[in-house]
Design an enzyme around this catalytic site. Sequence first.
Site, short mmCIF file in Angstrom:
data_model
loop_
_atom_site.label_atom_id
_atom_site.label_comp_id
_atom_site.label_asym_id
_atom_site.label_seq_id
_atom_site.Cartn_x
_atom_site.Cartn_y
_atom_site.Cartn_z
N GLY A 11 0.82 -1.22 0.00
CA GLY A 11 0.00 0.00 0.00
C GLY A 11 0.85 1.27 0.00
O GLY A 11 2.08 1.20 0.09
N HIS A 152 -8.96 15.16 4.42
CA HIS A 152 -8.16 14.05 3.88
C HIS A 152 -8.56 13.79 2.43
O HIS A 152 -9.61 14.25 1.97
CB HIS A 152 -8.38 12.76 4.68
CG HIS A 152 -7.66 12.73 5.99
ND1 HIS A 152 -8.23 13.17 7.16
CD2 HIS A 152 -6.42 12.29 6.31
CE1 HIS A 152 -7.36 13.03 8.15
NE2 HIS A 152 -6.25 12.49 7.67
N LYS A 156 -10.00 8.04 1.63
CA LYS A 156 -10.11 7.72 3.06
C LYS A 156 -11.55 7.32 3.38
O LYS A 156 -12.48 8.04 3.07
CB LYS A 156 -9.67 8.91 3.92
CG LYS A 156 -9.66 8.56 5.41
CD LYS A 156 -8.85 9.52 6.22
CE LYS A 156 -8.90 9.20 7.71
NZ LYS A 156 -8.31 7.89 8.04
N1 LIG Z 1 -1.45 5.49 11.72
C1 LIG Z 1 -1.13 6.34 10.75
O1 LIG Z 1 -0.35 7.28 10.93
C2 LIG Z 1 -1.75 6.18 9.39
C3 LIG Z 1 -1.54 7.15 8.39
C4 LIG Z 1 -2.09 6.94 7.13
C5 LIG Z 1 -2.87 5.79 6.89
N2 LIG Z 1 -3.07 4.89 7.90
C6 LIG Z 1 -3.84 3.67 7.70
O2 LIG Z 1 -2.97 2.75 7.02
C7 LIG Z 1 -3.76 1.89 6.23
C8 LIG Z 1 -3.22 1.85 4.81
O3 LIG Z 1 -3.36 3.10 4.19
P1 LIG Z 1 -2.87 3.29 2.68
O4 LIG Z 1 -3.17 4.68 2.30
O5 LIG Z 1 -1.47 2.78 2.55
O6 LIG Z 1 -3.89 2.27 1.93
P2 LIG Z 1 -3.69 1.44 0.59
O7 LIG Z 1 -2.73 2.09 -0.32
O8 LIG Z 1 -5.08 1.14 0.10
O9 LIG Z 1 -3.04 0.06 1.05
C9 LIG Z 1 -3.75 -0.92 1.77
C10 LIG Z 1 -2.83 -2.10 2.02
O10 LIG Z 1 -3.53 -3.04 2.84
C11 LIG Z 1 -3.52 -4.32 2.20
N3 LIG Z 1 -4.75 -5.02 2.56
C12 LIG Z 1 -6.02 -4.64 2.29
N4 LIG Z 1 -6.89 -5.54 2.77
C13 LIG Z 1 -6.16 -6.52 3.35
C14 LIG Z 1 -6.48 -7.73 4.02
N5 LIG Z 1 -7.74 -8.12 4.19
N6 LIG Z 1 -5.46 -8.49 4.49
C15 LIG Z 1 -4.17 -8.10 4.33
N7 LIG Z 1 -3.79 -6.96 3.70
C16 LIG Z 1 -4.79 -6.19 3.22
C17 LIG Z 1 -3.42 -4.02 0.73
O11 LIG Z 1 -2.93 -5.16 0.09
P3 LIG Z 1 -3.34 -5.52 -1.44
O12 LIG Z 1 -2.22 -4.97 -2.26
O13 LIG Z 1 -3.39 -7.02 -1.43
O14 LIG Z 1 -4.67 -4.89 -1.72
C18 LIG Z 1 -2.44 -2.86 0.74
O15 LIG Z 1 -1.10 -3.34 0.89
C19 LIG Z 1 -5.21 2.37 6.34
O16 LIG Z 1 -5.86 1.57 7.31
C20 LIG Z 1 -5.07 3.79 6.82
O17 LIG Z 1 -6.18 4.22 7.59
C21 LIG Z 1 -2.51 5.07 9.12
#
Ligand SMILES: NC(=O)c1ccc[n+]([C@@H]2O[C@H](COP(=O)([O-])OP(=O)(O)OC[C@H]3O[C@@H](n4cnc5c(N)ncnc54)[C@H](OP(=O)(O)O)[C@@H]3O)[C@@H](O)[C@H]2O)c1
Length: 246
Positions: A11, A152, A156
């Site tokens: 991701g 955002h 999101k």
């Molecule tokens: N804590 C923080 O500071 C912070 C900041 C920003 C975002 N976040 C959170 O981080 C997460 C990812 O954000 P992003 O923008 O990187 O999203 P993204 O680009 O959509 O990436 C999502 C990732 O999760 C994987 N995934 C989805 N469903 C899954 C499942 N059931 N089992 C295992 N892996 C799965 C996807 O894999 P595939 O390639 O197989 O689809 C992809 O690698 C979100 O939950 C977001 O809310 C947290």
Amino acid sequence: MNRMLLVGASGRLGREISAAAQEKGYSVIPLGRNDIENISEFFTPTKENSIFKTVIVDVSLPEGTEKIADQLVKLDTKHTLNAWVIGTTGHSEELTQKIKMISSKTPIVLSSNFSRGVFFLEELLKAKTVTGKTVAELAKQLGFDLALWESHHTMKKDAPSGTAKTLALAAGISSDKISSTRVGSVVGEHSIFLSQGAEELRLTHVAHSRKLFADGAVDLCERILKHGLDKRLFTMSDALNQLMRS
Ligand SMILES: NC(=O)c1ccc[n+]([C@@H]2O[C@H](COP(=O)([O-])OP(=O)(O)OC[C@H]3O[C@@H](n4cnc5c(N)ncnc54)[C@H](OP(=O)(O)O)[C@@H]3O)[C@@H](O)[C@H]2O)c1
């Protein structure tokens, strides 16, 4: 040696974390959807596993977090997993209970925002002034009306953001005073408005790129692996407050 099992590695945030962790010398193992059910192989008492200090960093989606929880409840990770760092939000009540259960044998940090700036803003709101009241309490006593706005990107899914809820709690802002905007590719912006009569203060945090979350996540892992955390559930600010005292 430090090892990071990274869920969500493909991701947007996962790719940044992988690069930042490798820069710090971590062995980064990306765990895809179908790898999670075999996660036990990293916690069996083998010679190879014993050379690593291991953290799981989960930046997938709540479904991914649920899959990890389903595996970890079954495993003995007391001595083999240094922490599970969860960056996903929007967990069901059932998942929250599972996470609590696992935290009795493995330290868990639930962080809706890995940014050190947001941690600092939260601490600022909770800080005691010389009156003995917190900054937020003093603002209210001075007659300020408080509200929070966050913005955002359109991908999101949850609103308000987990960070908005955390900051609102720190500032004593009720949920009807939080507003959210989803527009374009905004990485993340949170503003607390303090308004009174003819004056207004704004406390704003702007995320210019996802790299800040990646750097914050790796910094958290570094501190955990250096100082260790108790086996319980932490928020980002609980964890950093404990680790920065060490
Ligand atoms: N804590 C923080 O500071 C912070 C900041 C920003 C975002 N976040 C959170 O981080 C997460 C990812 O954000 P992003 O923008 O990187 O999203 P993204 O680009 O959509 O990436 C999502 C990732 O999760 C994987 N995934 C989805 N469903 C899954 C499942 N059931 N089992 C295992 N892996 C799965 C996807 O894999 P595939 O390639 O197989 O689809 C992809 O690698 C979100 O939950 C977001 O809310 C947290």
